[in-house]
Design an enzyme around this catalytic site. Structure first.
Site, PDB file in Angstrom:
ATOM      1  N   ALA A  71       0.850  -1.190   0.000  1.00 38.15           N
ATOM      2  CA  ALA A  71       0.000   0.000   0.000  1.00 38.15           C
ATOM      3  C   ALA A  71       0.883   1.236   0.000  1.00 38.15           C
ATOM      4  O   ALA A  71       1.982   1.237   0.555  1.00 38.15           O
ATOM      5  CB  ALA A  71      -0.923   0.002   1.216  1.00 38.15           C
ATOM      6  N   CYS A  72       0.378   2.311  -0.629  1.00 36.20           N
ATOM      7  CA  CYS A  72       1.194   3.507  -0.823  1.00 36.20           C
ATOM      8  C   CYS A  72       0.596   4.705  -0.101  1.00 36.20           C
ATOM      9  O   CYS A  72      -0.602   4.753   0.183  1.00 36.20           O
ATOM     10  CB  CYS A  72       1.279   3.835  -2.315  1.00 36.20           C
ATOM     11  SG  CYS A  72      -0.341   4.137  -3.072  1.00 36.20           S
ATOM     12  N   SER A 127      -3.501   8.283   0.554  1.00 37.11           N
ATOM     13  CA  SER A 127      -3.093   6.880   0.628  1.00 37.11           C
ATOM     14  C   SER A 127      -4.048   6.008  -0.168  1.00 37.11           C
ATOM     15  O   SER A 127      -5.182   6.405  -0.470  1.00 37.11           O
ATOM     16  CB  SER A 127      -3.068   6.404   2.081  1.00 37.11           C
ATOM     17  OG  SER A 127      -4.386   6.199   2.559  1.00 37.11           O
ATOM     18  N   HIS A 128      -3.577   4.826  -0.505  1.00 36.77           N
ATOM     19  CA  HIS A 128      -4.427   3.788  -1.090  1.00 36.77           C
ATOM     20  C   HIS A 128      -4.041   2.480  -0.400  1.00 36.77           C
ATOM     21  O   HIS A 128      -3.088   1.818  -0.778  1.00 36.77           O
ATOM     22  CB  HIS A 128      -4.232   3.679  -2.609  1.00 36.77           C
ATOM     23  CG  HIS A 128      -5.329   2.909  -3.286  1.00 36.77           C
ATOM     24  ND1 HIS A 128      -5.735   1.666  -2.851  1.00 36.77           N
ATOM     25  CD2 HIS A 128      -6.105   3.208  -4.357  1.00 36.77           C
ATOM     26  CE1 HIS A 128      -6.701   1.231  -3.631  1.00 36.77           C
ATOM     27  NE2 HIS A 128      -6.955   2.150  -4.553  1.00 36.77           N
ATOM     28  N   ASN A 129      -4.804   2.123   0.629  1.00 37.15           N
ATOM     29  CA  ASN A 129      -4.516   0.903   1.376  1.00 37.15           C
ATOM     30  C   ASN A 129      -4.882  -0.329   0.562  1.00 37.15           C
ATOM     31  O   ASN A 129      -5.606  -0.256  -0.424  1.00 37.15           O
ATOM     32  CB  ASN A 129      -5.278   0.897   2.702  1.00 37.15           C
ATOM     33  CG  ASN A 129      -4.733   1.907   3.690  1.00 37.15           C
ATOM     34  OD1 ASN A 129      -3.899   2.744   3.336  1.00 37.15           O
ATOM     35  ND2 ASN A 129      -5.191   1.847   4.910  1.00 37.15           N
TER      36      ASN A 129
END
Length: 229
Positions: free
Chosen positions: A58-59, A77-79
């Site tokens: 994730a980022c 964020s993109h979990n």
């Protein structure tokens, strides 16, 4: 990415809007990819690969913007979507740490993969020391907005129409006068709703999305924007 013909669409859209852009970690880092576009100058940014021991990576981007001469931190964020409980808890805990340790006003706009008021929601907002844009909005699953140290004036949601996974969540903020640290620590937002007329036109959401909207994109969930005192 090859699937996009090698074109940098993030840069292309930012140039058309006249915005600054930052992106990373990218999909080639085995994440869904993160990008941030800002009308305000990006003073500095840090890219994070969030903890993912069991599933997909994730980022997150943690950037400091120059907002009318004041530093404001923005975290996107993109979990992971594979719904591994350990991954999602660790990723959310790390996001909370980043925001908790920031000395600046903070805005969070991310894809957390949780339901409102569930464990990861509480980790994000309570441990991150941020406020939910509207905790009464129970029709969320992935996208969340949080903030600290700013005056939130409005919140709205626009339907994705026929374009999958493109719902827009929007919030408007005002940078308040600089408070002493003790006063800032005790400050909490108001959730009392007010009429749109309470704010100047530049702080209102576009009228074009009222009613049937444009090409299937319209205010949904609440059917209209919400404004707060």
């Amino acid at each position: 990415r090859i699937i996009m013909g090698g074109r940098d669409w993030t840069q292309r859209v930012s140039e058309q809007l006249g915005f600054y852009v930052d992106y990373g970690p990218a999909p080639r880092k085995h994440t869904w990819g993160c990008a941030m576009m800002s009308k305000f100058r990006i003073v500095k940014s840090t890219h994070h690969l969030l903890p993912s021991p069991e599933g997909e990576l994730a980022c997150a981007i943690h950037a400091t913007l120059d907002v009318y001469g004041r530093p404001v931190d923005v975290v996107v964020s993109h979990n992971g979507q594979e719904e591994n409980p350990l991954d999602r808890r660790l990723q959310t805990t790390e996001l909370a740490r980043i925001m908790r340790e920031s000395p600046n006003p903070v805005v969070f706009a991310g894809y957390v993969v949780t339901s409102p008021h569930a464990e990861n929601y509480r980790i994000l907002y309570e441990q991150g020391r941020i406020h939910d844009v509207d905790p009464t909005d129970d029709d969320r699953w992935c996208q969340y907005i949080g903030f600290r140290g700013l005056k939130r004036t409005g919140y709205a949601r626009v339907s994705r129409g026929t374009i999958t996974d493109t719902e827009i969540q929007m919030a408007k903020f005002v940078v308040p006068p600089l408070l002493q640290s003790d006063a800032a620590a005790d400050w909490a937002p108001s959730y009392v709703r007010v009429n749109e007329s309470a704010y100047a036109p530049e702080l209102r959401f576009p009228a074009m999305f009222r009613g049937e909207g444009v090409r299937g994109h319209f205010y949904h969930v609440f059917k209209e924007p919400r404004y707060y005192g």
